[in-house]
Design a protein around this motif. Structure first.
Motif, mmCIF file in Angstrom:
data_model
loop_
_atom_site.group_PDB
_atom_site.id
_atom_site.type_symbol
_atom_site.label_atom_id
_atom_site.label_comp_id
_atom_site.label_asym_id
_atom_site.label_seq_id
_atom_site.Cartn_x
_atom_site.Cartn_y
_atom_site.Cartn_z
ATOM 1 N N TRP A 27 0.828 -1.216 0.000
ATOM 2 C CA TRP A 27 0.000 0.000 0.000
ATOM 3 C C TRP A 27 0.860 1.262 0.000
ATOM 4 O O TRP A 27 0.525 2.249 -0.638
ATOM 5 N N GLU A 28 1.946 1.221 0.743
ATOM 6 C CA GLU A 28 2.874 2.364 0.745
ATOM 7 C C GLU A 28 4.161 1.884 0.091
ATOM 8 O O GLU A 28 4.840 1.016 0.608
ATOM 9 N N CYS A 29 4.488 2.469 -1.040
ATOM 10 C CA CYS A 29 5.618 1.994 -1.809
ATOM 11 C C CYS A 29 6.747 3.023 -1.738
ATOM 12 O O CYS A 29 6.732 4.010 -2.458
ATOM 13 N N SER A 30 7.713 2.781 -0.856
ATOM 14 C CA SER A 30 8.760 3.782 -0.671
ATOM 15 C C SER A 30 9.766 3.763 -1.820
ATOM 16 O O SER A 30 10.439 4.733 -2.094
ATOM 17 N N GLU A 31 9.829 2.634 -2.507
ATOM 18 C CA GLU A 31 10.825 2.486 -3.557
ATOM 19 C C GLU A 31 10.138 1.787 -4.747
ATOM 20 O O GLU A 31 9.565 0.709 -4.574
ATOM 21 N N PHE A 78 -10.802 -0.469 -18.905
ATOM 22 C CA PHE A 78 -11.310 0.408 -17.860
ATOM 23 C C PHE A 78 -10.638 0.089 -16.523
ATOM 24 O O PHE A 78 -10.298 0.969 -15.744
ATOM 25 N N ALA A 79 -10.442 -1.215 -16.279
ATOM 26 C CA ALA A 79 -9.921 -1.637 -14.976
ATOM 27 C C ALA A 79 -8.404 -1.684 -14.915
ATOM 28 O O ALA A 79 -7.852 -2.018 -13.884
ATOM 29 N N THR A 80 -7.730 -1.357 -16.008
ATOM 30 C CA THR A 80 -6.274 -1.475 -15.999
ATOM 31 C C THR A 80 -5.677 -0.699 -14.839
ATOM 32 O O THR A 80 -6.007 0.453 -14.607
ATOM 33 N N TRP A 81 -4.825 -1.373 -14.100
ATOM 34 C CA TRP A 81 -4.234 -0.783 -12.905
ATOM 35 C C TRP A 81 -2.766 -1.172 -12.903
ATOM 36 O O TRP A 81 -2.447 -2.353 -12.833
ATOM 37 N N VAL A 82 -1.883 -0.196 -13.039
ATOM 38 C CA VAL A 82 -0.477 -0.547 -13.233
ATOM 39 C C VAL A 82 0.409 -0.088 -12.077
ATOM 40 O O VAL A 82 1.631 -0.185 -12.150
ATOM 41 N N ASP A 83 -0.214 0.443 -11.014
ATOM 42 C CA ASP A 83 0.575 0.929 -9.879
ATOM 43 C C ASP A 83 0.399 0.011 -8.675
ATOM 44 O O ASP A 83 -0.648 -0.595 -8.506
ATOM 45 N N PRO A 84 1.412 -0.050 -7.802
ATOM 46 C CA PRO A 84 1.271 -0.870 -6.590
ATOM 47 C C PRO A 84 0.111 -0.363 -5.721
ATOM 48 O O PRO A 84 -0.169 0.823 -5.754
ATOM 49 N N PRO A 85 -0.560 -1.232 -4.982
ATOM 50 C CA PRO A 85 -0.278 -2.666 -4.878
ATOM 51 C C PRO A 85 -0.934 -3.449 -6.023
ATOM 52 O O PRO A 85 -2.098 -3.220 -6.332
ATOM 53 N N THR A 143 4.181 -7.196 -5.407
ATOM 54 C CA THR A 143 3.305 -6.025 -5.227
ATOM 55 C C THR A 143 3.565 -4.935 -6.255
ATOM 56 O O THR A 143 2.761 -4.038 -6.418
ATOM 57 N N GLY A 144 4.742 -5.005 -6.907
ATOM 58 C CA GLY A 144 5.151 -3.914 -7.793
ATOM 59 C C GLY A 144 6.102 -2.936 -7.105
ATOM 60 O O GLY A 144 6.646 -2.048 -7.759
ATOM 61 N N CYS A 145 6.316 -3.084 -5.789
ATOM 62 C CA CYS A 145 7.244 -2.218 -5.044
ATOM 63 C C CYS A 145 8.639 -2.853 -5.022
ATOM 64 O O CYS A 145 8.775 -4.087 -5.006
ATOM 65 N N GLY A 146 9.648 -1.991 -4.948
ATOM 66 C CA GLY A 146 11.024 -2.458 -4.930
ATOM 67 C C GLY A 146 11.334 -3.348 -3.735
ATOM 68 O O GLY A 146 12.027 -4.361 -3.861
ATOM 69 N N ALA A 147 10.804 -2.987 -2.558
ATOM 70 C CA ALA A 147 11.116 -3.755 -1.343
ATOM 71 C C ALA A 147 10.649 -5.200 -1.476
ATOM 72 O O ALA A 147 11.350 -6.133 -1.073
ATOM 73 N N GLN A 148 9.459 -5.410 -2.052
ATOM 74 C CA GLN A 148 8.949 -6.780 -2.176
ATOM 75 C C GLN A 148 9.560 -7.522 -3.375
ATOM 76 O O GLN A 148 9.468 -8.742 -3.457
ATOM 77 N N GLU A 149 10.172 -6.773 -4.317
ATOM 78 C CA GLU A 149 10.956 -7.451 -5.367
ATOM 79 C C GLU A 149 12.192 -8.097 -4.738
ATOM 80 O O GLU A 149 12.583 -9.203 -5.084
ATOM 81 N N LYS A 150 12.810 -7.358 -3.785
ATOM 82 C CA LYS A 150 14.049 -7.862 -3.176
ATOM 83 C C LYS A 150 13.771 -8.987 -2.198
ATOM 84 O O LYS A 150 14.570 -9.898 -2.042
ATOM 85 N N ASP A 151 12.649 -8.901 -1.491
ATOM 86 C CA ASP A 151 12.327 -9.897 -0.470
ATOM 87 C C ASP A 151 10.832 -10.217 -0.575
ATOM 88 O O ASP A 151 10.022 -9.693 0.194
ATOM 89 N N PRO A 152 10.453 -11.056 -1.538
ATOM 90 C CA PRO A 152 9.019 -11.301 -1.764
ATOM 91 C C PRO A 152 8.321 -11.856 -0.518
ATOM 92 O O PRO A 152 8.784 -12.848 0.063
ATOM 93 N N PRO A 153 7.220 -11.233 -0.095
ATOM 94 C CA PRO A 153 6.487 -11.734 1.076
ATOM 95 C C PRO A 153 5.973 -13.152 0.856
ATOM 96 O O PRO A 153 5.595 -13.516 -0.255
ATOM 97 N N VAL A 154 5.969 -13.926 1.937
ATOM 98 C CA VAL A 154 5.434 -15.298 1.872
ATOM 99 C C VAL A 154 4.004 -15.258 2.405
ATOM 100 O O VAL A 154 3.780 -15.107 3.595
ATOM 101 N N GLU A 155 3.042 -15.402 1.527
ATOM 102 C CA GLU A 155 1.636 -15.246 1.906
ATOM 103 C C GLU A 155 1.002 -16.551 2.368
ATOM 104 O O GLU A 155 -0.044 -16.543 3.005
ATOM 105 N N ASP A 156 1.600 -17.658 2.000
ATOM 106 C CA ASP A 156 1.131 -18.947 2.512
ATOM 107 C C ASP A 156 2.319 -19.903 2.460
ATOM 108 O O ASP A 156 3.174 -19.793 1.565
ATOM 109 N N ASP A 157 2.378 -20.805 3.416
ATOM 110 C CA ASP A 157 3.525 -21.703 3.536
ATOM 111 C C ASP A 157 3.042 -22.953 4.253
ATOM 112 O O ASP A 157 2.638 -22.881 5.421
#
Ligand SMILES: [Fe+2]
Length: 500
Positions: free
Chosen positions: A23-27, A448-455, A478-492
């Motif tokens: 939701w907040e993309c610092s990078e 109409f629904a195209t959405w290209v920005d994080p999240p 997510t499209g943010c730099g932080a999650q490119e470097k360390d992708p969140p694990v949403e299920d495991d």
């Protein structure tokens, strides 16, 4: 076996911390550098030429389904060309332990598809192969679209890529898919049938596109391994490894199997070796079981999966562009039914999934990504931008959206926070809930629904296989730099195989 050590979950998942939803993309993400140079071609389902080129879908629904016949022709031609009836990919060379990736519904060629790539390359560095699961190419599976929607995004993935076709690949009569993955030289024979409906359908049916002279060359310039040799024996196949047999099926346009494929499925499913089904259409989705019909047979795909003699431990399907998991109790065992279609194409809502209660799977057992609250917040933002003149009139902040969803399913918000949705949240949530967000919406209003920005709420799976277990992780993009470097694990989670 090489595995990525899990980092403390609360640090890395949107299930625990809003920051990891993007939701907040610092990078900003770096993925835009991977995209084709120049302006993005405009695409709209509302354009008559696009609607006409995708005509096989309504033809199937109103004039009968010829995909079974056409698939049988493709498979017969493949068997003759290869000189064998066997549709096995032998990967016994992988040994007892290996890892691989799955990315579902990839091929839109839009920023969300490319946003998945950096994390996928990082997490998949040591993986043996990638499976593209359903809808490899949008909108119509055209062979010429493989340059920018397949070869370019996965140019840097070093392993082979296997694939399962989806309905969009069939809008081209499966021509692009068969050419690229199976090395098929030319389309199968014309469809037959008598009677007025069949005649009309035969005249209108869209045959595979002609492969442009430079298409395969351009693909190989980007991804030299592509098509040399072909990775698949046919549109449905088994991938044989030491610990597990993977069974890939072709569900055509409406989700059913032809009788010949059904018989093959029953045959290759026999025996106690653990199996995982990979399918273009999920068997459990949106709190419903859709068992998968087989033409002219008295058993379904799910009957084969549930048969204890066959020892299926999971069924993973694309088609719906999000992640859902239903651990279903079956005769004292658990079969993991998974939806994984969030590998590229636009996001399908999860906030419309009702409180889960299907065949013994309860709300407490169910997992999804994005979280329903994030999905509602996302759609409220989308509609605020698109129909409320970029105001915040419809917007619901994630914490409030989460509280509203929790109140609807009699639960507590997944990542804590307030449990009390405000009155204005309830009003906005009801309004957003009335607005379309399903497949028809995306089919006809995707521009109409195209959405290209994080999240962006995309994901892919990593499976670590050993003789004793299969570990499955859902990684977010997510499209943010932080999650490119360390992708969140949403299920495991781990599926025990009982071997050793
Ligand atoms: Fe799809």
């Amino acid at each position: 076996m090489t595995t990525i050590e899990p980092v403390a979950e609360e640090r890395v998942s949107s299930r625990h911390d809003e920051r990891f939803a993007g939701w907040e993309c610092s990078e900003p993400g770096t993925f835009k550098k991977l995209m084709p140079p120049g302006p993005r071609p405009k695409f709209s389902w509302l354009r008559p030429s696009i609607l006409w080129s995708a005509r096989n879908d309504p033809l199937v629904r109103y004039l009968g389904d010829p995909t079974d016949e056409q698939r049988q022709q493709w498979v017969a031609a493949q068997r003759e060309r290869r000189g064998t009836d066997d549709l096995t990919i032998d990967r016994s060379d992988l040994g007892d332990s290996f890892s691989f990736l799955i990315a579902g519904d990839t091929g839109e060629g839009t920023p969300p598809q490319f946003a998945v790539v950096p994390g996928l390359l990082k997490v998949g560095e040591d993986t043996a192969f990638l499976v593209a699961l359903s809808d490899v190419i949008y909108p119509i599976g055209d062979v010429n679209d493989y340059v920018d929607k397949f070869a370019r995004p996965y140019a840097a993935y070093p392993g082979p890529i296997y694939a399962v076709p989806g309905n969009h690949d069939w809008y081209d009569g499966l021509g692009g898919f068969m050419r690229i993955f199976c090395g098929a030289e030319w389309p199968a024979g014309k469809i037959r049938g008598t009677g007025l409906k069949a005649q009309l359908r035969r005249r209108l049916w869209r045959q595979p596109s002609i492969c442009a002279e430079d298409t395969l060359g351009r693909c190989r310039e980007l991804r030299p391994a592509l098509g040399q040799p072909p990775t698949l024996p046919g549109p449905y196949w088994t991938l044989e490894t030491g610990p597990v047999r993977f069974v890939g099926i072709d569900t055509g346009i409406v989700g059913n199997l032809d009788g010949e494929q059904g018989d093959w499925l029953r045959e290759v499913s026999r025996g106690s070796k653990p199996k995982i089904l990979l399918t273009g259409k999920p068997l459990y989705v949106n709190n419903k079981c859709e068992p998968g019909l087989i033409a002219g047979r008295d058993f379904t795909v799910d009957d084969v999966v549930r048969d204890p003699e066959n020892n299926y431990v999971a069924a993973i399907g694309g088609d719906i562009h999000n992640y859902q998991r239903y651990p279903a109790p079956v005769d004292g065992r658990t079969i993991q039914y998974i939806v994984s279609g969030g590998g590229g194409a636009f996001m399908h809502a999860t906030h419309t999934i009702p409180k889960v209660d299907v065949n013994g799977v309860s709300e407490d057992d169910f997992k999804c990504y994005p979280l329903r609250g994030d999905s509602l917040a996302f759609y409220s933002r989308l509609y605020s931008q698109k129909i409320a003149l970029r105001s915040r009139a419809l917007q619901i902040v994630p914490e409030q959206a989460s509280a509203l969803i929790a109140s609807r399913v009699n639960s507590v918000p997944t990542r804590g926070g307030t449990t009390r949705p405000l009155l204005r949240t309830r009003v906005r949530g009801s309004f957003v809930g009335l607005l379309p967000s399903g497949q028809t919406f995306h089919k006809y209003l995707s521009e109409f629904a195209t959405w290209v920005d994080p999240p962006l709420f995309k994901h892919f799976l990593r499976l670590d296989v050993s003789p004793t277990e299969v570990r499955i992780r859902c990684f977010a993009a997510t499209g943010c730099g932080a999650q490119e470097k360390d992708p969140p694990v949403e299920d495991d989670f781990v599926i025990p195989l009982g071997g050793g």
